[in-house]
Scaffold this motif. Structure first.
Motif, short mmCIF file in Angstrom:
data_model
loop_
_atom_site.label_atom_id
_atom_site.label_comp_id
_atom_site.label_asym_id
_atom_site.label_seq_id
_atom_site.Cartn_x
_atom_site.Cartn_y
_atom_site.Cartn_z
N GLY A 1 0.81 -1.12 0.01
CA GLY A 1 0.07 -0.05 -0.07
C GLY A 1 0.85 1.25 -0.01
N GLN A 2 0.32 2.35 -0.49
CA GLN A 2 0.86 3.76 -0.32
C GLN A 2 -0.35 4.70 -0.16
OE1 GLN A 2 4.06 4.36 -1.25
NE2 GLN A 2 4.61 2.09 -1.75
N GLN A 3 -0.08 5.76 0.03
CA GLN A 3 -0.92 7.17 0.41
C GLN A 3 -0.73 7.97 -0.81
OE1 GLN A 3 -0.46 9.07 4.25
NE2 GLN A 3 -1.69 7.44 5.05
N ALA A 4 -2.05 8.28 -1.06
CA ALA A 4 -2.33 9.32 -2.11
C ALA A 4 -3.25 10.31 -1.94
CB ALA A 4 -2.19 8.52 -3.55
N GLU A 5 -3.32 11.79 -1.97
CA GLU A 5 -4.29 12.58 -1.74
C GLU A 5 -5.01 12.33 -0.50
OE1 GLU A 5 -5.78 15.23 -3.99
OE2 GLU A 5 -3.53 14.84 -4.86
N GLY A 6 -4.53 11.92 0.39
CA GLY A 6 -5.11 11.52 1.78
C GLY A 6 -6.10 10.01 1.76
N PHE A 7 -5.50 9.42 0.87
CA PHE A 7 -6.16 8.05 0.94
C PHE A 7 -5.14 6.82 1.30
CE2 PHE A 7 -8.98 10.74 -1.46
CZ PHE A 7 -10.33 10.42 -0.76
N ASP A 8 -5.52 5.97 1.68
CA ASP A 8 -4.62 4.63 1.94
C ASP A 8 -5.09 4.02 0.29
OD1 ASP A 8 -3.30 4.98 4.05
OD2 ASP A 8 -4.93 4.26 5.28
N VAL A 9 -4.10 3.57 -0.37
CA VAL A 9 -4.27 2.86 -1.67
C VAL A 9 -3.43 1.46 -1.51
CG1 VAL A 9 -3.90 3.19 -4.12
CG2 VAL A 9 -4.32 5.02 -2.60
N SER A 10 -4.11 0.26 -1.66
CA SER A 10 -3.52 -1.03 -1.64
C SER A 10 -3.91 -1.80 -3.02
CB SER A 10 -3.72 -1.42 -0.29
OG SER A 10 -5.25 -2.13 -0.18
N VAL A 11 -3.05 -2.24 -3.62
CA VAL A 11 -3.48 -3.10 -4.55
C VAL A 11 -3.55 -4.65 -4.24
CG1 VAL A 11 -2.24 -4.19 -6.78
CG2 VAL A 11 -1.96 -1.85 -6.31
N GLN A 12 -4.75 -5.31 -4.28
CA GLN A 12 -5.04 -6.56 -3.70
C GLN A 12 -4.68 -7.49 -4.80
OE1 GLN A 12 -9.23 -5.97 -2.51
NE2 GLN A 12 -8.50 -5.56 -0.75
#
Length: 113
Positions: free
Chosen positions: A87-98
């Protein structure tokens, strides 16, 4: 009889306004993608090989490219590259590739606050 039904009608009339913010927060949709949203997060399944995007949690999420186990996404105005299973953070969101398959990319985006 009229006095007992009036409070019930008032409560029923207020109910849609109470639920409205929940529906608005979870609203999601897209192009060449499928979304499943709750109040704080969305799981987006992007189709590969086409322009794929989704409007979720008040921002636009786009699948930019997939190279091996690395997925590049554009979240709002920020581009982020995320390894599968991480996961990473972008624009105040946690983004994870499942997951990544030859046909689809599944990403979970959630509020980081």
């Amino acid at each position: 009889m009229t006095s007992t039904s009036f409070p019930l009608r008032r409560k029923l009339a207020v109910l849609p306004f109470v639920l409205l913010p929940l529906g608005a927060a979870a609203a999601c949709g897209g192009e060449n993608s499928k979304t499943s949203c709750s109040v704080n997060s969305c799981t987006v399944t992007f189709d590969r090989g086409v322009d794929a995007s989704a409007s979720i949690l008040g921002v636009k999420a786009e699948l930019v490219k997939v190279q091996g186990e690395m997925v590049t996404l554009k979240i709002g105005g920020q581009t982020v590259t995320v390894p599968v299973g991480d996961g990473q953070q972008a624009e105040g969101f946690d983004v994870s590739v499942q997951s990544v398959t030859k046909d689809q990319v599944v990403v979970k985006i959630s509020n980081s606050g």
